[in-house]
Design a protein around this motif. Sequence first.
Motif, PDB file in Angstrom:
ATOM      1  N   LEU A 256       0.814  -1.220   0.000  1.00 39.71           N
ATOM      2  CA  LEU A 256       0.000   0.000   0.000  1.00 39.71           C
ATOM      3  C   LEU A 256       0.846   1.269   0.000  1.00 39.71           C
ATOM      4  O   LEU A 256       0.342   2.351  -0.306  1.00 39.71           O
ATOM      5  CB  LEU A 256      -0.945   0.000   1.204  1.00 39.71           C
ATOM      6  N   CYS A 259       2.595   4.133  -4.168  1.00 42.82           N
ATOM      7  CA  CYS A 259       1.653   5.139  -4.664  1.00 42.82           C
ATOM      8  C   CYS A 259       2.448   6.371  -5.098  1.00 42.82           C
ATOM      9  O   CYS A 259       3.628   6.510  -4.805  1.00 42.82           O
ATOM     10  CB  CYS A 259       0.637   5.521  -3.583  1.00 42.82           C
ATOM     11  N   LEU A 262       1.738  10.104  -0.891  1.00 39.13           N
ATOM     12  CA  LEU A 262       1.398   9.483   0.379  1.00 39.13           C
ATOM     13  C   LEU A 262       1.289  10.561   1.448  1.00 39.13           C
ATOM     14  O   LEU A 262       2.254  11.295   1.702  1.00 39.13           O
ATOM     15  CB  LEU A 262       2.472   8.462   0.780  1.00 39.13           C
ATOM     16  N   ASN A 292      -1.279   2.655  -6.392  1.00 40.54           N
ATOM     17  CA  ASN A 292      -2.375   3.597  -6.196  1.00 40.54           C
ATOM     18  C   ASN A 292      -1.925   4.998  -6.597  1.00 40.54           C
ATOM     19  O   ASN A 292      -0.729   5.319  -6.571  1.00 40.54           O
ATOM     20  CB  ASN A 292      -2.816   3.623  -4.728  1.00 40.54           C
ATOM     21  N   ARG A 295      -2.576   8.000  -1.734  1.00 42.01           N
ATOM     22  CA  ARG A 295      -2.962   7.269  -0.525  1.00 42.01           C
ATOM     23  C   ARG A 295      -3.025   8.227   0.649  1.00 42.01           C
ATOM     24  O   ARG A 295      -2.050   8.924   0.949  1.00 42.01           O
ATOM     25  CB  ARG A 295      -1.992   6.148  -0.201  1.00 42.01           C
ATOM     26  N   GLN A 297      -3.355   8.080   4.456  1.00 42.64           N
ATOM     27  CA  GLN A 297      -3.364   7.314   5.697  1.00 42.64           C
ATOM     28  C   GLN A 297      -3.930   8.135   6.848  1.00 42.64           C
ATOM     29  O   GLN A 297      -4.658   7.630   7.687  1.00 42.64           O
ATOM     30  CB  GLN A 297      -1.948   6.851   6.049  1.00 42.64           C
ATOM     31  N   TYR A 322      -7.551   6.321  -5.599  1.00 41.70           N
ATOM     32  CA  TYR A 322      -7.372   6.791  -4.230  1.00 41.70           C
ATOM     33  C   TYR A 322      -7.456   5.602  -3.275  1.00 41.70           C
ATOM     34  O   TYR A 322      -8.392   4.807  -3.360  1.00 41.70           O
ATOM     35  CB  TYR A 322      -8.461   7.789  -3.834  1.00 41.70           C
ATOM     36  N   TYR A 323      -6.504   5.501  -2.370  1.00 42.57           N
ATOM     37  CA  TYR A 323      -6.616   4.540  -1.273  1.00 42.57           C
ATOM     38  C   TYR A 323      -6.753   5.364  -0.001  1.00 42.57           C
ATOM     39  O   TYR A 323      -5.855   6.131   0.356  1.00 42.57           O
ATOM     40  CB  TYR A 323      -5.405   3.622  -1.186  1.00 42.57           C
ATOM     41  N   ASP A 325      -7.506   5.407   4.071  1.00 37.64           N
ATOM     42  CA  ASP A 325      -7.534   4.618   5.296  1.00 37.64           C
ATOM     43  C   ASP A 325      -8.518   5.195   6.313  1.00 37.64           C
ATOM     44  O   ASP A 325      -8.822   6.397   6.310  1.00 37.64           O
ATOM     45  CB  ASP A 325      -6.139   4.586   5.935  1.00 37.64           C
TER      46      ASP A 325
END
Length: 363
Positions: A256, A259, A262, A292, A295, A297, A322-323, A325
Amino acid sequence: MPRFGRNIITGRKVTYLIAASDAPQHVRNQADMCCDGTDDGEEIMTAFNALPSTGGLIGLSIGTFYRGSTAITPPSYSGLAGQGMYSTILRNASTANVHCINFEGTAVDNRKQSLILSDLTIRGYASSYSGLYGKFLFGPNEISNVRFFYNGTYGVDFDNNASSFIFRACRFNYNTLAGVRLQASTNPESFYDCVWSTNTEEGITLTGDTNEILISGGNFNSNGKQAIAVSSASKNILIQGVHFEDNATAIATNDLANCHILINHASFYGLTLIDNWFNGENGSPPTPKTFNGVRLQAGDQILAIQCKFRQLDVTQLTGAAYYIDGANTITHYMSKIVDHVPATKAGTGTLNVLSTGVDPGGW
């Protein structure tokens, strides 16, 4: 013609001209000082120390200059200009742990200011320190058409109140860590039409509270880690018209952390992305490496407007534009998923889609 090569401060092109040890003889004949290729920082600092309090511009000839034991620390209101990014090279004379150039004041109330660097390559060694190190600086300062190449840590490392720099058409290549590190109240900083490529780690890393960052134009490609990584309580970053392609090449495809951008700090807020292209890797058939696009987080107030995403991890079928969390949120407005992107959003967070009906332009 170098950007700062004429009509600066005095009627001459430069206040003092310094010739490299390998410069043509006719150039050395016209120079105010000539280097011998051992500790060329000595001649450079002799010229800087001879400037009046109002400043001046030191010109470097074509050729290679070697920073030996003498630290190169320009005073306020001064500049160092070469004859072109690939024509003038300033490099460390050995693998000693020193920076090629130091832009350093001594305290918050004793900052240096109004510094210029243009038209040359700054090159260290794999085991040396950064190409340019700065702290306790006050603007305006400008760095134009400079290549930061093969430096032992960072191409540029700004720490502790290194403020108000404009970078124009610079290149950050093959640095052992990141192309640029910004930390500890380095703000504001602006980057126009710069290129970050093939750095071992990030293109840019923000490790201290760094605010008011503008990145306009240019591209990030083939960096070992993320193009941009934020691990600090920074705020207000605007990225516009930038091309991201094939970053995180040293991170496993299904990780993950693979990307382009981040963001990972609970106190971060204010990332705005406008008209950027996030691409995995071009090819026919496509063989994307970037997992990705963005991201999140930890952080807040992330807005993407008219961005385009393409070829993100089509082989694993798990990548996403888009990731997100946890309970974090990204707002996505008039952006476009072009092809070979398995998902618009992954992770447990929220993607607010304000509009998908406007095509922001093709590839």
